[in-house]
Design a protein around this motif. Structure first.
Motif, PDB file in Angstrom:
ATOM      1  N   ARG A  93      -0.691 -16.012   6.936  1.00 30.54           N
ATOM      2  CA  ARG A  93      -0.882 -15.457   5.587  1.00 30.54           C
ATOM      3  C   ARG A  93      -1.503 -14.057   5.662  1.00 30.54           C
ATOM      4  O   ARG A  93      -2.359 -13.677   4.868  1.00 30.54           O
ATOM      5  N   VAL A  94      -1.041 -13.303   6.652  1.00 29.25           N
ATOM      6  CA  VAL A  94      -1.503 -11.932   6.831  1.00 29.25           C
ATOM      7  C   VAL A  94      -0.721 -11.019   5.899  1.00 29.25           C
ATOM      8  O   VAL A  94       0.492 -11.179   5.729  1.00 29.25           O
ATOM      9  N   MET A  95      -1.421 -10.087   5.289  1.00 30.56           N
ATOM     10  CA  MET A  95      -0.775  -9.133   4.384  1.00 30.56           C
ATOM     11  C   MET A  95      -1.420  -7.766   4.537  1.00 30.56           C
ATOM     12  O   MET A  95      -2.531  -7.666   5.059  1.00 30.56           O
ATOM     13  N   LEU A  96      -0.703  -6.749   4.110  1.00 30.08           N
ATOM     14  CA  LEU A  96      -1.321  -5.432   4.071  1.00 30.08           C
ATOM     15  C   LEU A  96      -2.372  -5.450   2.977  1.00 30.08           C
ATOM     16  O   LEU A  96      -2.163  -6.035   1.907  1.00 30.08           O
ATOM     17  N   ASN A  97      -3.482  -4.807   3.232  1.00 30.00           N
ATOM     18  CA  ASN A  97      -4.590  -4.802   2.289  1.00 30.00           C
ATOM     19  C   ASN A  97      -4.182  -4.195   0.945  1.00 30.00           C
ATOM     20  O   ASN A  97      -4.683  -4.584  -0.093  1.00 30.00           O
ATOM     21  N   ASN A  98      -3.249  -3.238   0.971  1.00 32.95           N
ATOM     22  CA  ASN A  98      -2.786  -2.628  -0.278  1.00 32.95           C
ATOM     23  C   ASN A  98      -1.435  -3.209  -0.707  1.00 32.95           C
ATOM     24  O   ASN A  98      -0.713  -2.587  -1.457  1.00 32.95           O
ATOM     25  N   THR A  99      -1.074  -4.369  -0.236  1.00 32.58           N
ATOM     26  CA  THR A  99       0.140  -5.152  -0.501  1.00 32.58           C
ATOM     27  C   THR A  99       1.392  -4.561   0.123  1.00 32.58           C
ATOM     28  O   THR A  99       2.098  -5.247   0.819  1.00 32.58           O
ATOM     29  N   THR A 100       1.700  -3.318  -0.130  1.00 28.80           N
ATOM     30  CA  THR A 100       2.850  -2.642   0.480  1.00 28.80           C
ATOM     31  C   THR A 100       2.433  -1.224   0.824  1.00 28.80           C
ATOM     32  O   THR A 100       1.875  -0.518  -0.019  1.00 28.80           O
ATOM     33  N   GLY A 101       2.706  -0.814   2.053  1.00 27.74           N
ATOM     34  CA  GLY A 101       2.401   0.557   2.438  1.00 27.74           C
ATOM     35  C   GLY A 101       3.528   1.479   1.988  1.00 27.74           C
ATOM     36  O   GLY A 101       4.702   1.163   2.187  1.00 27.74           O
ATOM     37  N   ILE A 102       3.177   2.571   1.362  1.00 34.41           N
ATOM     38  CA  ILE A 102       4.167   3.549   0.904  1.00 34.41           C
ATOM     39  C   ILE A 102       3.872   4.876   1.587  1.00 34.41           C
ATOM     40  O   ILE A 102       2.823   5.478   1.365  1.00 34.41           O
ATOM     41  N   ILE A 103       4.787   5.303   2.446  1.00 36.96           N
ATOM     42  CA  ILE A 103       4.636   6.566   3.158  1.00 36.96           C
ATOM     43  C   ILE A 103       5.637   7.544   2.547  1.00 36.96           C
ATOM     44  O   ILE A 103       6.852   7.403   2.708  1.00 36.96           O
ATOM     45  N   ASP A 104       5.125   8.517   1.811  1.00 36.35           N
ATOM     46  CA  ASP A 104       5.973   9.512   1.149  1.00 36.35           C
ATOM     47  C   ASP A 104       6.505  10.531   2.144  1.00 36.35           C
ATOM     48  O   ASP A 104       5.913  10.756   3.205  1.00 36.35           O
TER      49      ASP A 104
END
Length: 165
Positions: A93-104
């Motif tokens: 149940r590991v997830m990114l702390n910000n839910t989804t990483g967005i790299i512009d």
């Protein structure tokens, strides 16, 4: 499929500076030399696996911030979306702390060289261990659109909320 991006390592100086905030300078220096570029596992894979630059463990309820040593140089109109590997999400149940990483697309030109960090949270009930060189996150490139009346001219310099400062 479109060829719209490439991965590069950040400079050794940048990586060691950033990684030394979360691990020792000796570990950071050694890790830089063995950083693996993100890669797809199969011809049909949409995601590029990001590999752990050093071993780490994550207890239930804890977070960890991993400096990857990677930057993504991509064409305008594209974004790199980051997600935990599905197996880690399923087993721990590991997830990114910000839910989804967005790299512009303009992030790679920031003062920090566009250094991509991954912050994971263990929402499960057992310890997760990731070995150096193991895939732990995947990134998918996606095209995006903007509104017809968009007239933004601001230029980025930074990450993690820099566009709202």
């Amino acid at each position: 499929m479109y060829r719209i991006a490439e991965f590069r390592k950040v400079s050794a100086e940048r990586y060691i500076k950033d990684a030394s905030e979360v691990t020792s300078e000796a570990v950071a220096s050694k890790a830089y030399e063995s950083i693996k570029m993100p890669a797809r596992a199969t011809r049909g894979s949409a995601g590029y696996d990001f590999y752990a630059p050093y071993s780490f463990a994550l207890e239930p309820g804890e977070t960890v911030r991993i400096p990857t040593g990677i930057r993504a140089v991509m064409d305008e109109g594209w974004v790199l979306m980051l997600y935990p590997r599905s197996g880690l999400g399923y087993k721990y149940r590991v997830m990114l702390n910000n839910t989804t990483g967005i790299i512009d697309s303009d992030y790679c030109y920031s003062d920090n060289e566009g250094h991509i960090f991954i912050k994971l949270y263990n929402g499960g009930d057992k310890r997760m261990e990731v070995a150096e060189g193991a895939a732990f996150v995947q990134g998918v490139f996606l095209a995006y659109g903007i509104t017809k009346d968009d007239d933004v001219t601001a230029v980025r310099n930074g990450g993690f909320g820099s566009t709202s400062r």
